[in-house]
Motif scaffolding. Structure first.
Motif, short mmCIF file in Angstrom:
data_model
loop_
_atom_site.label_atom_id
_atom_site.label_comp_id
_atom_site.label_asym_id
_atom_site.label_seq_id
_atom_site.Cartn_x
_atom_site.Cartn_y
_atom_site.Cartn_z
N ARG A 105 1.79 1.47 -6.87
CA ARG A 105 0.53 2.51 -7.02
C ARG A 105 0.66 2.95 -8.55
NH1 ARG A 105 1.52 5.68 -3.01
NH2 ARG A 105 0.21 4.73 -1.38
N GLU A 106 1.97 3.35 -8.80
CA GLU A 106 2.26 3.64 -10.41
C GLU A 106 1.68 2.64 -11.24
OE1 GLU A 106 6.31 4.55 -10.87
OE2 GLU A 106 6.49 6.50 -9.28
N GLU B 293 -2.03 2.38 -11.35
CA GLU B 293 -2.58 3.48 -12.36
C GLU B 293 -2.39 3.37 -13.61
OE1 GLU B 293 -0.27 6.75 -10.87
OE2 GLU B 293 -1.67 7.09 -9.14
N ARG C 142 1.01 -1.16 0.07
CA ARG C 142 0.18 -0.11 0.07
C ARG C 142 0.83 1.30 -0.02
NH1 ARG C 142 -5.42 0.34 3.41
NH2 ARG C 142 -6.42 1.95 2.08
N GLU C 143 2.11 1.18 0.50
CA GLU C 143 3.01 2.54 0.45
C GLU C 143 4.03 2.33 -0.32
OE1 GLU C 143 1.89 4.91 2.42
OE2 GLU C 143 0.35 3.65 3.15
N ILE D 41 -5.52 0.72 -2.72
CA ILE D 41 -4.12 1.30 -2.73
C ILE D 41 -3.95 2.76 -2.83
CG2 ILE D 41 -3.37 1.65 -5.31
CD1 ILE D 41 -0.90 -0.24 -4.46
N GLY D 42 -5.13 3.56 -2.94
CA GLY D 42 -5.22 5.00 -2.97
C GLY D 42 -4.70 5.47 -4.36
N ALA D 43 -4.92 4.90 -5.38
CA ALA D 43 -4.43 5.38 -6.72
C ALA D 43 -5.84 6.14 -7.43
CB ALA D 43 -4.27 4.10 -7.68
N ALA E 224 -7.20 -0.58 -7.33
CA ALA E 224 -6.90 0.77 -6.97
C ALA E 224 -7.31 1.91 -6.23
CB ALA E 224 -7.28 1.54 -8.56
#
Length: 388
Positions: free
Chosen positions: A362-363, A366, A356-357, A385-387, A382
């Motif tokens: 994350r990239e 996306e 997650r960090e 994971i905060g995307a 997404a």
């Protein structure tokens, strides 16, 4: 459908074919607490929920949708960690726990670091640091080296949380404390271990050439290894130098250091040596990392390894997760988005807080979402994971 936390825990546990006792051992949570949670008569606190979720290979929010996330807990603890370092060179208050108890508690913190349980680390790190520093300041000559090792281990655990959650200035201060503490121990292996961690500073800032130079100098300062412990410390330093050299674009240097690490790993079982995982499997994981860092024609080697091999349980969860993230990036670059998504899901199974960090995870999510917007499972990942 599971409608309370305990039912979700039980459903996940059964899906993984674990008994309640298995889950208690894996999460370091008492069996009565596990049983009480599953019956709905006890409610796990944030740290207990995170420990159970990590043992089950899911994020805590999958067990409790109302969970606010590890990130908030870690960020809330960072000022206390910073305060614990203020005046670290000065003897202040006496420790709150005896040395034997501190030793056991820091051993647990090292295990949490290797399992990517950052919320647990953040909650305990401030007092662990205070007590470790107090013991070092008051240690007799006979106990000074052990106290120095405990300060390094406590600071390294705290650094794992700070570094992963973007507090890079605090991470650099923690590394300074490690270097200072190592100076109190006549142990070249400990200095090599601290140099390994110090490379984070250069990786975080993208100063790869400077990091490569620092690591080369640290290697030059190492004596020839004569024990499993010293061989592992030197081998780990070669592994990290290989990755930093690859990030700096020095393919020959990267492969030379990998070969050195591979030689040192011969005859050594995969294990934890002075807080760092080393052995044949760990060298292979770093070979994948080097291939991805070099990019271009080197990507094929990462894919070749991933087709025939994956790390087993002898490798810490955080490192297994990192392997999957590296493989996912290679698969994405080679035009295999479906395989990349499978690898990212596998990474989350091993160490959800780590994934997650992780900026690459994350990239890549996306990028995958731009390619496959209609995929509901990808959208769910997404969001997790905060995307988005």
């Amino acid at each position: 459908m599971a409608d309370h936390i305990g039912q979700r825990i039980a459903a996940r546990r059964r899906a993984r074919r674990m008994t309640q006792a298995d889950l208690a051992r894996a999460s370091h949570v008492s069996l009565p607490m596990i049983k009480g949670c599953e019956r709905g008569v006890r409610s796990p606190g944030p740290s207990t929920l995170e420990a159970i979720a990590s043992a089950l290979g899911v994020d805590a929010s999958r067990l409790d949708p109302a969970y606010v996330g590890t990130g908030r807990r870690v960020h809330a603890a960072l000022p206390a960690i910073s305060a614990a370092l203020a005046g670290y060179e000065i003897a202040m208050d006496p420790p709150l726990r005896p040395l034997a108890e501190l030793r056991d508690d820091i051993t647990s913190a090292v295990e949490w670091r290797l399992a990517a349980r950052y919320g647990l680390i953040a909650a305990q790190a401030p007092q662990l640091l205070r007590d470790a520093l107090a013991h070092l300041h008051s240690a007799s000559a006979a106990h000074r080296e052990e106290a120095a090792h405990l300060v390094v281990a406590a600071a390294r655990a705290a650094d794992a949380a700070a570094y992963k959650y973007g507090a890079h200035d605090l991470s650099a201060r923690l590394i300074d404390v490690m270097r200072w503490a190592a100076g109190h121990a006549e142990d070249a292996v400990l200095n090599a271990s601290v140099a390994y961690v110090r490379a984070e500073t250069f990786l975080a800032t993208g100063a790869h050439r400077a990091g490569h130079l620092m690591l080369e100098r640290a290697l030059d300062a190492c004596s020839s290894p004569n024990t499993a412990r010293s061989s592992a410390a030197l081998g780990a330093l070669h592994m990290r130098t290989a990755v930093v050299a690859a990030r700096a674009g020095s393919a020959d240097a990267a492969h030379n250091h990998l070969n050195e690490a591979r030689t040192l790993a011969e005859g050594l079982p995969d294990g934890i040596y002075l807080g760092t995982a080393f052995g044949p499997s760990n060298v292979r994981i770093h070979e994948v990392a080097v291939s991805v860092s070099l990019g271009g024609d080197h990507i094929g080697r990462a894919l070749e390894i991933a087709r025939t091999w994956s790390p087993g349980e002898e490798v810490p969860a955080e490192r297994r997760s990192g392997f999957c993230i590296e493989v996912a990036r290679a698969q994405l670059w080679s035009g295999s988005p479906s395989e990349a998504f499978k690898s990212l899901k596998e990474a989350r199974r091993h160490a959800p807080q780590h994934v997650r960090e992780h900026p690459w995870a994350r990239e890549d999510i996306e990028t995958l979402r731009r390619l496959r917007r209609s995929d509901a499972s990808l959208t769910s990942y997404a969001e997790w994971i905060g995307a988005v």
